[in-house]
Design a protein around this motif. Sequence first.
Motif, PDB file in Angstrom:
ATOM      1  N   MET A 131      57.799  50.758  12.812  1.00  0.00           N
ATOM      2  CA  MET A 131      56.761  50.574  11.785  1.00  0.00           C
ATOM      3  C   MET A 131      55.643  49.720  12.364  1.00  0.00           C
ATOM      4  O   MET A 131      55.895  48.719  13.034  1.00  0.00           O
ATOM      5  CB  MET A 131      57.391  49.879  10.577  1.00  0.00           C
ATOM      6  CG  MET A 131      56.419  49.304   9.582  1.00  0.00           C
ATOM      7  SD  MET A 131      57.293  48.746   8.098  1.00  0.00           S
ATOM      8  CE  MET A 131      56.120  47.530   7.490  1.00  0.00           C
ATOM      9  N   ASP A 132      54.422  50.150  12.102  1.00  0.00           N
ATOM     10  CA  ASP A 132      53.261  49.374  12.521  1.00  0.00           C
ATOM     11  C   ASP A 132      52.411  49.118  11.286  1.00  0.00           C
ATOM     12  O   ASP A 132      52.051  50.053  10.579  1.00  0.00           O
ATOM     13  CB  ASP A 132      52.453  50.162  13.564  1.00  0.00           C
ATOM     14  CG  ASP A 132      51.165  49.452  13.911  1.00  0.00           C
ATOM     15  OD1 ASP A 132      51.231  48.277  14.311  1.00  0.00           O
ATOM     16  OD2 ASP A 132      50.092  50.067  13.745  1.00  0.00           O
ATOM     17  N   SER A 133      52.131  47.849  10.998  1.00  0.00           N
ATOM     18  CA  SER A 133      51.380  47.503   9.788  1.00  0.00           C
ATOM     19  C   SER A 133      50.067  46.835  10.161  1.00  0.00           C
ATOM     20  O   SER A 133      50.040  45.901  10.972  1.00  0.00           O
ATOM     21  CB  SER A 133      52.218  46.552   8.910  1.00  0.00           C
ATOM     22  OG  SER A 133      51.642  46.431   7.634  1.00  0.00           O
ATOM     23  N   GLN A 134      48.979  47.334   9.590  1.00  0.00           N
ATOM     24  CA  GLN A 134      47.646  46.813   9.895  1.00  0.00           C
ATOM     25  C   GLN A 134      46.963  46.310   8.622  1.00  0.00           C
ATOM     26  O   GLN A 134      47.062  46.944   7.569  1.00  0.00           O
ATOM     27  CB  GLN A 134      46.769  47.917  10.508  1.00  0.00           C
ATOM     28  CG  GLN A 134      47.288  48.467  11.826  1.00  0.00           C
ATOM     29  CD  GLN A 134      47.210  47.457  12.960  1.00  0.00           C
ATOM     30  OE1 GLN A 134      46.314  46.613  12.995  1.00  0.00           O
ATOM     31  NE2 GLN A 134      48.174  47.518  13.869  1.00  0.00           N
ATOM     32  N   LEU A 135      46.261  45.187   8.789  1.00  0.00           N
ATOM     33  CA  LEU A 135      45.503  44.627   7.677  1.00  0.00           C
ATOM     34  C   LEU A 135      44.337  45.558   7.306  1.00  0.00           C
ATOM     35  O   LEU A 135      43.610  46.022   8.179  1.00  0.00           O
ATOM     36  CB  LEU A 135      44.951  43.259   8.100  1.00  0.00           C
ATOM     37  CG  LEU A 135      44.152  42.480   7.077  1.00  0.00           C
ATOM     38  CD1 LEU A 135      45.059  41.965   5.963  1.00  0.00           C
ATOM     39  CD2 LEU A 135      43.434  41.307   7.749  1.00  0.00           C
ATOM     40  N   VAL A 136      44.182  45.812   6.000  1.00  0.00           N
ATOM     41  CA  VAL A 136      43.059  46.625   5.529  1.00  0.00           C
ATOM     42  C   VAL A 136      41.978  45.728   4.918  1.00  0.00           C
ATOM     43  O   VAL A 136      40.787  45.895   5.163  1.00  0.00           O
ATOM     44  CB  VAL A 136      43.524  47.659   4.479  1.00  0.00           C
ATOM     45  CG1 VAL A 136      42.335  48.428   3.894  1.00  0.00           C
ATOM     46  CG2 VAL A 136      44.534  48.614   5.100  1.00  0.00           C
ATOM     47  N   TRP A 137      42.411  44.778   4.116  1.00  0.00           N
ATOM     48  CA  TRP A 137      41.457  43.843   3.481  1.00  0.00           C
ATOM     49  C   TRP A 137      42.138  42.486   3.375  1.00  0.00           C
ATOM     50  O   TRP A 137      43.280  42.414   2.905  1.00  0.00           O
ATOM     51  CB  TRP A 137      41.046  44.360   2.084  1.00  0.00           C
ATOM     52  CG  TRP A 137      39.905  43.595   1.489  1.00  0.00           C
ATOM     53  CD1 TRP A 137      38.596  43.651   1.874  1.00  0.00           C
ATOM     54  CD2 TRP A 137      39.966  42.645   0.429  1.00  0.00           C
ATOM     55  NE1 TRP A 137      37.846  42.798   1.110  1.00  0.00           N
ATOM     56  CE2 TRP A 137      38.657  42.179   0.215  1.00  0.00           C
ATOM     57  CE3 TRP A 137      41.000  42.148  -0.375  1.00  0.00           C
ATOM     58  CZ2 TRP A 137      38.352  41.231  -0.763  1.00  0.00           C
ATOM     59  CZ3 TRP A 137      40.696  41.204  -1.344  1.00  0.00           C
ATOM     60  CH2 TRP A 137      39.385  40.765  -1.541  1.00  0.00           C
ATOM     61  N   ASP A 138      41.467  41.429   3.803  1.00  0.00           N
ATOM     62  CA  ASP A 138      42.172  40.155   3.974  1.00  0.00           C
ATOM     63  C   ASP A 138      42.054  39.207   2.786  1.00  0.00           C
ATOM     64  O   ASP A 138      42.503  38.067   2.870  1.00  0.00           O
ATOM     65  CB  ASP A 138      41.730  39.463   5.267  1.00  0.00           C
ATOM     66  CG  ASP A 138      40.271  39.029   5.212  1.00  0.00           C
ATOM     67  OD1 ASP A 138      39.601  39.321   4.197  1.00  0.00           O
ATOM     68  OD2 ASP A 138      39.805  38.405   6.184  1.00  0.00           O
ATOM     69  N   GLY A 139      41.458  39.648   1.691  1.00  0.00           N
ATOM     70  CA  GLY A 139      41.412  38.784   0.512  1.00  0.00           C
ATOM     71  C   GLY A 139      42.748  38.759  -0.216  1.00  0.00           C
ATOM     72  O   GLY A 139      43.572  39.659  -0.058  1.00  0.00           O
ATOM     73  N   ALA A 140      42.967  37.699  -1.004  1.00  0.00           N
ATOM     74  CA  ALA A 140      44.201  37.609  -1.790  1.00  0.00           C
ATOM     75  C   ALA A 140      44.095  38.546  -2.984  1.00  0.00           C
ATOM     76  O   ALA A 140      43.202  38.401  -3.824  1.00  0.00           O
ATOM     77  CB  ALA A 140      44.412  36.181  -2.267  1.00  0.00           C
ATOM     78  N   CYS A 141      44.975  39.527  -3.039  1.00  0.00           N
ATOM     79  CA  CYS A 141      44.870  40.540  -4.085  1.00  0.00           C
ATOM     80  C   CYS A 141      46.256  40.975  -4.519  1.00  0.00           C
ATOM     81  O   CYS A 141      47.255  40.671  -3.869  1.00  0.00           O
ATOM     82  CB  CYS A 141      44.060  41.735  -3.582  1.00  0.00           C
ATOM     83  SG  CYS A 141      44.736  42.477  -2.089  1.00  0.00           S
ATOM     84  N   GLU A 142      46.309  41.678  -5.634  1.00  0.00           N
ATOM     85  CA  GLU A 142      47.590  42.167  -6.168  1.00  0.00           C
ATOM     86  C   GLU A 142      47.355  43.316  -7.153  1.00  0.00           C
ATOM     87  O   GLU A 142      46.234  43.666  -7.448  1.00  0.00           O
ATOM     88  CB  GLU A 142      48.376  41.049  -6.851  1.00  0.00           C
ATOM     89  CG  GLU A 142      49.599  40.589  -6.067  1.00  0.00           C
ATOM     90  CD  GLU A 142      50.599  41.737  -5.741  1.00  0.00           C
ATOM     91  OE1 GLU A 142      50.532  42.831  -6.316  1.00  0.00           O
ATOM     92  OE2 GLU A 142      51.442  41.518  -4.873  1.00  0.00           O
ATOM     93  N   PHE A 143      48.460  43.826  -7.641  1.00  0.00           N
ATOM     94  CA  PHE A 143      48.502  44.853  -8.682  1.00  0.00           C
ATOM     95  C   PHE A 143      47.675  46.100  -8.339  1.00  0.00           C
ATOM     96  O   PHE A 143      46.805  46.515  -9.104  1.00  0.00           O
ATOM     97  CB  PHE A 143      48.063  44.251 -10.028  1.00  0.00           C
ATOM     98  CG  PHE A 143      48.978  43.143 -10.489  1.00  0.00           C
ATOM     99  CD1 PHE A 143      50.299  43.408 -10.783  1.00  0.00           C
ATOM    100  CD2 PHE A 143      48.517  41.838 -10.607  1.00  0.00           C
ATOM    101  CE1 PHE A 143      51.154  42.404 -11.181  1.00  0.00           C
ATOM    102  CE2 PHE A 143      49.373  40.821 -11.016  1.00  0.00           C
ATOM    103  CZ  PHE A 143      50.698  41.113 -11.307  1.00  0.00           C
ATOM    104  N   PRO A 144      47.974  46.714  -7.186  1.00  0.00           N
ATOM    105  CA  PRO A 144      47.227  47.922  -6.791  1.00  0.00           C
ATOM    106  C   PRO A 144      47.579  49.126  -7.654  1.00  0.00           C
ATOM    107  O   PRO A 144      48.744  49.347  -7.995  1.00  0.00           O
ATOM    108  CB  PRO A 144      47.692  48.147  -5.342  1.00  0.00           C
ATOM    109  CG  PRO A 144      49.044  47.502  -5.256  1.00  0.00           C
ATOM    110  CD  PRO A 144      49.004  46.325  -6.206  1.00  0.00           C
ATOM    111  N   ARG A 145      46.563  49.912  -8.006  1.00  0.00           N
ATOM    112  CA  ARG A 145      46.760  51.164  -8.746  1.00  0.00           C
ATOM    113  C   ARG A 145      45.839  52.238  -8.167  1.00  0.00           C
ATOM    114  O   ARG A 145      44.733  51.931  -7.723  1.00  0.00           O
ATOM    115  CB  ARG A 145      46.438  50.974 -10.247  1.00  0.00           C
ATOM    116  CG  ARG A 145      47.379  50.041 -10.965  1.00  0.00           C
ATOM    117  CD  ARG A 145      48.814  50.557 -11.014  1.00  0.00           C
ATOM    118  NE  ARG A 145      48.969  51.765 -11.785  1.00  0.00           N
ATOM    119  CZ  ARG A 145      49.503  51.815 -13.014  1.00  0.00           C
ATOM    120  NH1 ARG A 145      49.934  50.704 -13.588  1.00  0.00           N
ATOM    121  NH2 ARG A 145      49.652  52.968 -13.639  1.00  0.00           N
ATOM    122  N   VAL A 146      46.295  53.480  -8.241  1.00  0.00           N
ATOM    123  CA  VAL A 146      45.512  54.602  -7.725  1.00  0.00           C
ATOM    124  C   VAL A 146      45.430  55.700  -8.789  1.00  0.00           C
ATOM    125  O   VAL A 146      46.077  55.621  -9.844  1.00  0.00           O
ATOM    126  CB  VAL A 146      46.128  55.167  -6.420  1.00  0.00           C
ATOM    127  CG1 VAL A 146      46.270  54.072  -5.374  1.00  0.00           C
ATOM    128  CG2 VAL A 146      47.482  55.838  -6.678  1.00  0.00           C
TER     129      VAL A 146
END
Length: 470
Positions: free
Chosen positions: A337-352
């Motif tokens: 597994m390789d994980s890359q940062l997309v956006w570095d702000g503190a965030c939560e509760f993602p929805r699409v």
Amino acid sequence: MGAPSIEAMGPAANLTREHGFEPLRVEGTLPSELAGTLYRQGPGLFELFGTAYQHVFEADGAVSAVRLRDGEAWGASRLVQSEGLLEERRRGKALYSFAAPWWRRYWSNHKQNKNTANTNVIAWQGRIFGLMEACKPTEISPEDLSTLGETDLGEVILGGFSAHPHDNPKRKALYNFGLEYDRVTNLHLYELPYKGSARRIKSFPLPFPPMLHDFMVTENYLLFFLSPAKLQIFRGLFSIGPWNKLFQWDPNASTEVFVIPIDRPDEMIRFSTEPFYQWHFSNAYEHGNDIVVDYVRYPDFSTFGALGDGSKFGKGRGKARWGAFHRARLNLQTRSMDSQLVWDGACEFPRVHPDKLTQEYRYVWLSTEPLKEEVGKVPHSLLRIDVKSGDVVTHDLDGNEYPSEPVFVPKDGATEEDEGYILSLVYEPDSHTSYLGVYDGQDINAGALAKVWFDHHIPVTFHGNWVPAT
Ligand SMILES: [Fe+2]
């Protein structure tokens, strides 16, 4: 006695008014095409008989809803009347939580867990269910939000039922898991088809008893990150506090990745990677030999303690190490597994977009969390990340307003993925009330198209879902 302090108010104050659907005041113009109900679930009582709960995850749940039709709105909000809460009220004392003395909560929990249903609310086959991960679903009446009672969905659910079922539109089913903590912790996998009976797909013993909050679904796989946040079995068995020590982070252990084929669960692919934690995913999909997984990644489990003190809601991150939005690629052949940062702000509760679940997609909506020292200077925001370009659009809320998870509702006949509305239930501290903010999904930075006001506050809600009118 003077006026209540802001600490006694705020988004983590008890729900003080319960009611069925009643007209709500609409400020601005509510799109007339929005027809359906937004259900939201969260804690409703943060204390019992004057003693505060130790952790917000102990709080008794509340379900709230805003129903929209022809540019008008109706709202409802009620505490979940769990058997445990009813028993406590009947006997006039706390029995189950850390608000109760040790011997009493040990004895009560030995008999049954209190089903607070304080985390999420879902719709399945026209029925509404409040969820918390340690217990079975609680059915809620869509007519007036009254509690209909706990259910095992036809003797299917064993142990707990996670608060994070995920839709798999290609398979026309919801999928979920549940943990059953015992001498060996078992992971149970469930399928809830759009039509027909729920079924248990398979059960697996786990190598340790994890905090497993969420998981992910692709078209053909169920995916788990078992982070080394481990239940302290002795504390759990004997209800030994404090609450935030029930789970312990092991920084020297790995995160275990489980990828389980839905049709061939015995052919699970499993590997280890570096330790990290995640509360929530946004989406995952298959791409050649890879699985792409988008999620909010944390360096450790310190947010568990920070989230525990409900009085801190809306007051910034505290000392916890917060998460940032990541994209991981899981190679099933090399088991890596390789994980890359997309956006570095503190965030939560993602929805699409609901139709993009399990599919390649472009947009995710989230909310942000300022640093503790920034609160009052830096607002909470709603956020849209374009995961293809990396572009970010934000909407800053006014003052210390506190948003909920942004739920995306597509417009009828939309041709663009972001053509629709964002719904977020916002706590407004100056009036100690809450409103549903309705935003243009393509232009959230323009602010709310409409605000639909309750005449009281809705305590912080964690998760919820939009159910279109039929
Ligand atoms: Fe959650």
